[in-house]
Scaffold this active site. Structure first.
Site, PDB file in Angstrom:
ATOM      1  N   THR A  91      29.792  61.437 -53.266  1.00 54.04           N
ATOM      2  CA  THR A  91      29.055  62.654 -53.526  1.00 54.04           C
ATOM      3  C   THR A  91      28.956  63.513 -52.250  1.00 54.04           C
ATOM      4  OG1 THR A  91      27.747  61.693 -55.301  1.00 54.04           O
ATOM      5  CG2 THR A  91      26.746  63.521 -54.148  1.00 54.04           C
ATOM      6  N   ASN A 116      23.771  49.130 -53.628  1.00 58.26           N
ATOM      7  CA  ASN A 116      23.647  50.125 -52.555  1.00 58.26           C
ATOM      8  C   ASN A 116      22.471  51.044 -52.814  1.00 58.26           C
ATOM      9  OD1 ASN A 116      24.452  53.221 -52.909  1.00 58.26           O
ATOM     10  ND2 ASN A 116      25.532  52.057 -54.484  1.00 58.26           N
ATOM     11  N   GLY A 119      21.834  56.771 -50.669  1.00 60.16           N
ATOM     12  CA  GLY A 119      21.117  58.052 -50.701  1.00 60.16           C
ATOM     13  C   GLY A 119      21.958  59.225 -50.197  1.00 60.16           C
ATOM     14  N   PHE A 120      23.232  59.241 -50.576  1.00 61.87           N
ATOM     15  CA  PHE A 120      24.123  60.376 -50.271  1.00 61.87           C
ATOM     16  C   PHE A 120      24.282  60.706 -48.784  1.00 61.87           C
ATOM     17  CE2 PHE A 120      22.914  62.650 -54.543  1.00 61.87           C
ATOM     18  CZ  PHE A 120      23.594  61.687 -55.249  1.00 61.87           C
ATOM     19  N   ASN A 147      32.720  65.337 -56.497  1.00 58.82           N
ATOM     20  CA  ASN A 147      31.427  64.920 -57.051  1.00 58.82           C
ATOM     21  C   ASN A 147      30.307  65.551 -56.216  1.00 58.82           C
ATOM     22  OD1 ASN A 147      29.023  63.148 -56.974  1.00 58.82           O
ATOM     23  ND2 ASN A 147      30.154  61.823 -58.360  1.00 58.82           N
ATOM     24  N   ASN A 180      26.738  65.025 -60.314  1.00 65.28           N
ATOM     25  CA  ASN A 180      26.082  63.715 -60.258  1.00 65.28           C
ATOM     26  C   ASN A 180      24.579  63.895 -60.449  1.00 65.28           C
ATOM     27  OD1 ASN A 180      25.174  61.165 -59.751  1.00 65.28           O
ATOM     28  ND2 ASN A 180      25.884  61.063 -57.623  1.00 65.28           N
ATOM     29  N   SER A 183      22.573  59.177 -59.716  1.00 66.62           N
ATOM     30  CA  SER A 183      22.385  58.198 -58.647  1.00 66.62           C
ATOM     31  C   SER A 183      20.923  57.748 -58.655  1.00 66.62           C
ATOM     32  CB  SER A 183      22.721  58.811 -57.289  1.00 66.62           C
ATOM     33  OG  SER A 183      22.203  57.969 -56.281  1.00 66.62           O
ATOM     34  N   ASN A 185      19.372  56.573 -56.166  1.00 68.38           N
ATOM     35  CA  ASN A 185      18.859  56.530 -54.791  1.00 68.38           C
ATOM     36  C   ASN A 185      18.345  57.857 -54.253  1.00 68.38           C
ATOM     37  OD1 ASN A 185      19.568  53.738 -54.550  1.00 68.38           O
ATOM     38  ND2 ASN A 185      21.701  54.401 -54.406  1.00 68.38           N
ATOM     39  N   THR A 186      18.356  58.888 -55.097  1.00 68.24           N
ATOM     40  CA  THR A 186      17.780  60.179 -54.707  1.00 68.24           C
ATOM     41  C   THR A 186      16.624  60.454 -55.665  1.00 68.24           C
ATOM     42  OG1 THR A 186      19.887  60.978 -53.843  1.00 68.24           O
ATOM     43  CG2 THR A 186      18.279  62.664 -54.462  1.00 68.24           C
ATOM     44  N   LYS A 219      28.026  63.102 -64.673  1.00 67.31           N
ATOM     45  CA  LYS A 219      28.032  61.641 -64.500  1.00 67.31           C
ATOM     46  C   LYS A 219      26.668  61.085 -64.863  1.00 67.31           C
ATOM     47  CE  LYS A 219      29.312  57.918 -61.378  1.00 67.31           C
ATOM     48  NZ  LYS A 219      30.007  57.567 -60.142  1.00 67.31           N
ATOM     49  N   ASN A 248      27.232  55.529 -63.681  1.00 74.85           N
ATOM     50  CA  ASN A 248      26.827  55.285 -62.293  1.00 74.85           C
ATOM     51  C   ASN A 248      26.309  53.836 -62.162  1.00 74.85           C
ATOM     52  OD1 ASN A 248      26.050  55.865 -59.571  1.00 74.85           O
ATOM     53  ND2 ASN A 248      25.795  58.004 -60.161  1.00 74.85           N
ATOM     54  N   GLY A 268      29.895  46.793 -60.102  1.00 72.68           N
ATOM     55  CA  GLY A 268      30.832  45.670 -60.181  1.00 72.68           C
ATOM     56  C   GLY A 268      30.753  44.947 -61.514  1.00 72.68           C
ATOM     57  N   TYR A 318      35.616  51.093 -58.138  1.00 70.41           N
ATOM     58  CA  TYR A 318      35.232  51.078 -56.741  1.00 70.41           C
ATOM     59  C   TYR A 318      35.090  49.627 -56.279  1.00 70.41           C
ATOM     60  CZ  TYR A 318      32.309  51.997 -52.552  1.00 70.41           C
ATOM     61  OH  TYR A 318      31.800  52.035 -51.282  1.00 70.41           O
TER      62      TYR A 318
END
Ligand SMILES: Cc1cc2nc3c(=O)[nH]c(=O)nc-3n(C[C@H](O)[C@H](O)[C@H](O)COP(=O)(O)O)c2cc1C
Length: 356
Positions: A91, A116, A119-120, A147, A180, A183, A185-186, A219, A248, A268, A318
């Site tokens: 991102t 993870n 946080g971008f 992204n 995106n 996520s 984490n934001t 996404k 995501n 994963g 990924y």
């Protein structure tokens, strides 16, 4: 192909053990830096049956790099060398930012998973733009998805303006754009998945005419319930979203059979079945009208094949790169061609959504 096989063998026999002893993020940086220094090789031609055309763009094969691996577009040619048909970079945020404090990436080797909470971290759009221009000038053929995400210090009322700025600066350089909004984490980001917020966001980004220079995809998160997902599908059809990237990372742990003390998004193998369920639900609910990029847990040709049969026109990965090595892309493509022939299909497009 020979070059990739040699890199893959070296990774699996030596580098993987070495890298797995290092902090996961440090190992990632080292790998990315090494890949960025690799001279570009022309990958072997993909089999014609692996090609697919979407949004007027020809993809030589349907396997792409998922967002997060190359956030700042520093190793684009390496993704082409490894055989990817496309790479989703980012991102990317408008202004540079560091992301969350370290440590912020952890491996779960027993489950072939990662967690993870980055946080971008991003060098920002002005650093990324010339790298893409340079790659295009140098004759790179790989298709590029970009992204986009907002800066973490952007107040909620200005988030739409962040996406607009990214769209204006980088949009014309991309083969497709991914918004995106998923996520974990934001803080607050996932709220933009609600229909009202999505409509507001697209209106701000695309203006009254609703025109975009490139296809715009959204996404989404695997943590949506079915009602939320169906409302997103309906909104996407209503406002003409060009595609959905599913999915995501997840904040779920037990439901995915994982116990871990670490906060953040899980990716994963534990995500594989959930991603496929989402792909099938989206394909069913939109009656196949919106192309889907399937992402989550893919590590083998069969995984990719089943995402495609569930409704994905393209597939990304990924985490499998870390556990399976860089040869995973060629192995998936070879296996995919075999599965296509075995099933009596003439192209990837013929198999999209047949398990719906
Ligand atoms: C370390 C890491 C960083 C990620 N960063 C991003 C990101 O910046 N933007 C994004 O949309 N997805 C990001 N993702 C999510 C992936 O793009 C993908 O959706 C998810 O990992 C599931 O695919 P996988 O199971 O093949 O890894 C990240 C994933 C990982 C493991």
């Amino acid at each position: 192909m020979r070059a990739v096989s040699a890199i893959d063998a070296a990774y699996r026999q030596f580098f993987k053990q070495f890298l797995f002893r290092l902090d996961a993020e440090y190992a990632h940086r080292l790998t990315l830096r090494t890949l960025s220094l690799m001279p570009p090789f022309t990958p072997p031609r993909d089999l014609p049956e692996l090609a697919i055309k979407l949004w007027g763009t020809d993809f030589h094969n349907p396997i792409g790099l998922a967002a997060g691996m190359d956030k700042d577009a520093i190793a684009i040619r390496a993704w082409e060398t490894l055989g990817f048909g496309f790479a989703e970079l980012g991102t990317i945020t408008p202004r540079p930012q560091e992301g969350n404090e370290i440590p912020r990436v952890w491996r779960i080797p027993a489950r072939h998973a990662l967690i993870n909470r980055l946080g971008f971290p991003s060098e920002g759009m002005e650093a990324v733009a010339p790298r893409i221009e340079r790659m295009r000038k140098a004759g790179g053929k790989i298709r590029i998805g970009l992204n986009f995400g907002p800066n973490s210090n952007t107040p909620p009322e200005d988030v739409a303006a962040d996406y607009s700025a990214l769209m204006k600066r980088l949009g014309p350089m991309a083969d497709f754009i991914v918004i995106n909004v998923s996520s974990p984490n934001t803080p607050g980001l996932r709220n933009w998945q609600s229909p009202e917020k999505m409509i507001e966001l697209f209106a701000a980004m695309l203006g009254d005419a609703g025109e975009s220079p490139r296809p715009v995809l959204v996404k989404i998160s695997p943590d949506l319930d079915r009602n939320e997902l169906f409302r997103i599908c309906e909104t996407a059809l209503e406002i003409g979203v060009d595609g959905i990237v599913a999915c995501n990372t997840t904040i779920a742990r037990e439901a995915r059979g994982v116990t871990s003390p670490h906060p953040g998004g899980l990716s994963g193998r534990p995500l594989l079945i959930r991603a496929r369920e989402l792909i099938r639900d989206i394909h069913t609910h939109t009656r196949g009208k919106i192309p889907i990029i399937g992402v989550g847990g893919v590590a083998t040709a069969e995984d990719a094949w089943l995402h495609i049969r569930a409704g994905a026109s393209l597939v990304e990965l990924y985490t499998a790169l870390i556990y399976e090595g860089p040869g995973v892309v060629e192995r998936i493509k070879t296996g995919l061609a075999g599965l296509l022939h075995k099933g009596g299909f003439r192209s990837i497009g013929d198999a999209v959504g047949i398990d719906r």
